[in-house]
Design a protein around this motif. Sequence first.
Motif, PDB file in Angstrom:
ATOM      1  N   LEU A 133       0.831  -1.204   0.000  1.00 47.38           N
ATOM      2  CA  LEU A 133       0.000   0.000   0.000  1.00 47.38           C
ATOM      3  C   LEU A 133       0.866   1.254   0.000  1.00 47.38           C
ATOM      4  CD1 LEU A 133      -2.652   1.585   0.271  1.00 47.38           C
ATOM      5  CD2 LEU A 133      -2.489   1.239   2.765  1.00 47.38           C
ATOM      6  N   ASP A 180      -6.845  -1.017  -8.794  1.00 54.31           N
ATOM      7  CA  ASP A 180      -6.251  -0.871  -7.460  1.00 54.31           C
ATOM      8  C   ASP A 180      -7.279  -0.267  -6.510  1.00 54.31           C
ATOM      9  OD1 ASP A 180      -3.517  -1.676  -8.200  1.00 54.31           O
ATOM     10  OD2 ASP A 180      -3.505   0.179  -9.359  1.00 54.31           O
ATOM     11  N   ALA A 181      -8.512  -0.731  -6.634  1.00 50.95           N
ATOM     12  CA  ALA A 181      -9.624  -0.123  -5.896  1.00 50.95           C
ATOM     13  C   ALA A 181      -9.406  -0.147  -4.389  1.00 50.95           C
ATOM     14  CB  ALA A 181     -10.932  -0.824  -6.250  1.00 50.95           C
ATOM     15  N   SER A 182      -8.832  -1.222  -3.880  1.00 53.46           N
ATOM     16  CA  SER A 182      -8.619  -1.321  -2.436  1.00 53.46           C
ATOM     17  C   SER A 182      -7.614  -0.277  -1.958  1.00 53.46           C
ATOM     18  CB  SER A 182      -8.124  -2.722  -2.071  1.00 53.46           C
ATOM     19  OG  SER A 182      -7.823  -2.805  -0.691  1.00 53.46           O
ATOM     20  N   PHE A 183      -6.510  -0.147  -2.685  1.00 51.45           N
ATOM     21  CA  PHE A 183      -5.506   0.861  -2.326  1.00 51.45           C
ATOM     22  C   PHE A 183      -6.096   2.264  -2.426  1.00 51.45           C
ATOM     23  CE2 PHE A 183      -1.620  -1.915  -3.651  1.00 51.45           C
ATOM     24  CZ  PHE A 183      -1.760  -2.644  -2.479  1.00 51.45           C
ATOM     25  N   GLU A 185      -9.263   3.217  -2.090  1.00 53.90           N
ATOM     26  CA  GLU A 185     -10.200   3.481  -1.002  1.00 53.90           C
ATOM     27  C   GLU A 185      -9.475   3.711   0.317  1.00 53.90           C
ATOM     28  OE1 GLU A 185     -13.542   4.062  -1.050  1.00 53.90           O
ATOM     29  OE2 GLU A 185     -13.039   4.178  -3.181  1.00 53.90           O
ATOM     30  N   GLN A 186      -8.439   2.942   0.571  1.00 56.03           N
ATOM     31  CA  GLN A 186      -7.677   3.142   1.805  1.00 56.03           C
ATOM     32  C   GLN A 186      -7.007   4.516   1.816  1.00 56.03           C
ATOM     33  OE1 GLN A 186      -5.411  -0.441   3.398  1.00 56.03           O
ATOM     34  NE2 GLN A 186      -5.983  -1.222   1.373  1.00 56.03           N
ATOM     35  N   ASN A 189      -9.661   7.156   2.414  1.00 51.86           N
ATOM     36  CA  ASN A 189     -10.235   7.101   3.762  1.00 51.86           C
ATOM     37  C   ASN A 189      -9.233   7.428   4.865  1.00 51.86           C
ATOM     38  OD1 ASN A 189     -12.762   6.393   2.754  1.00 51.86           O
ATOM     39  ND2 ASN A 189     -12.309   4.198   2.822  1.00 51.86           N
TER      40      ASN A 189
END
Length: 317
Positions: A133, A180-183, A185-186, A189
């Motif tokens: 990340l 890289d949707a998870s990265f 969003e993190q 946020n």
Amino acid sequence: MNQEANTNRGGCRSWWRNCDVEADSEILAIDQMEDSIGPLDTHTTQIRQLIARFESCYHQADKEAERIAKAIGAGRRPTESSARPPKRRKELQNSRRILSRWCKNTTIRDLNLDVGGIRADQLLSFIGEPSPLKVWQVERVVDKVIEALDPNRPSHRMVLDLGDYGEPGAYPTGEYYRDDASFLEQTKNTLIHDTVDGRKARISLGLSIDLLMPCHWDFVGSLVTILKAIGGDLHPPRPFACCSRNLGLSPLCDRVRTISNTLRSFWRGSKRIKDIDRDVLASLGPATTVKRWLAASLDKTIRLQLEASSDFWLTFS
């Protein structure tokens, strides 16, 4: 009328697009000065365009204001260069070298480079222990720096869709990073907790990276805040500054305000205004209708930018 009064949200003429305000009585009076001139010649138009591009958050805002004042006095736009000032270019180049090398090899050390006096090893220490990340987030910072050095290699926005003058939807956000949707969003946020003009505020890491501006007075400070946030330090001792956010912290504000006072003394023909620069005043030369209008435009632009409400930045909290 030389300018159509319909391009800003507040009904201002397009000359005022860098102020983002509604037309007040003083703006209307300055616009009337323009109307009294008749058709503007090329040189006058070019100087007014310089004023419409002026930003008090620029890292050489004082020099730029002086340059425009001299142009008003001379009656023609000065020669312009697209090259960045050497000091800022070096900061950008070293930022790219340090961070891009870390992304390729997170164990790298002993880089004999610095950014604004901050050593490479210290910058990298802000990131902390590497992770996929963190590498992805630092790559987004590198993208912003590369774009600054080579406009033909644009970065991609994560959060901010506004255009240069607040136009909504000007930039697509997030779509480029759908793999890289998870990265993403993190990053969106993750919230940095600081202040805006002394009031508690928050800004997302994703937005702060989007707002990392190479021409900003606090580029190095912003870079440090972002790298620390990537490393998990979300409470910076120094508020994050970008665009007009925390503009009052800029060390150039007092100087730019003095230039504004000088311009106002000139266009109003007043000797009562304090804190003026005699050299800048002399550079304006004898007053004419065109010079008074241009000086009034730059004076008002500076004051509007320095006195702008910070409420907009609190909406991200």
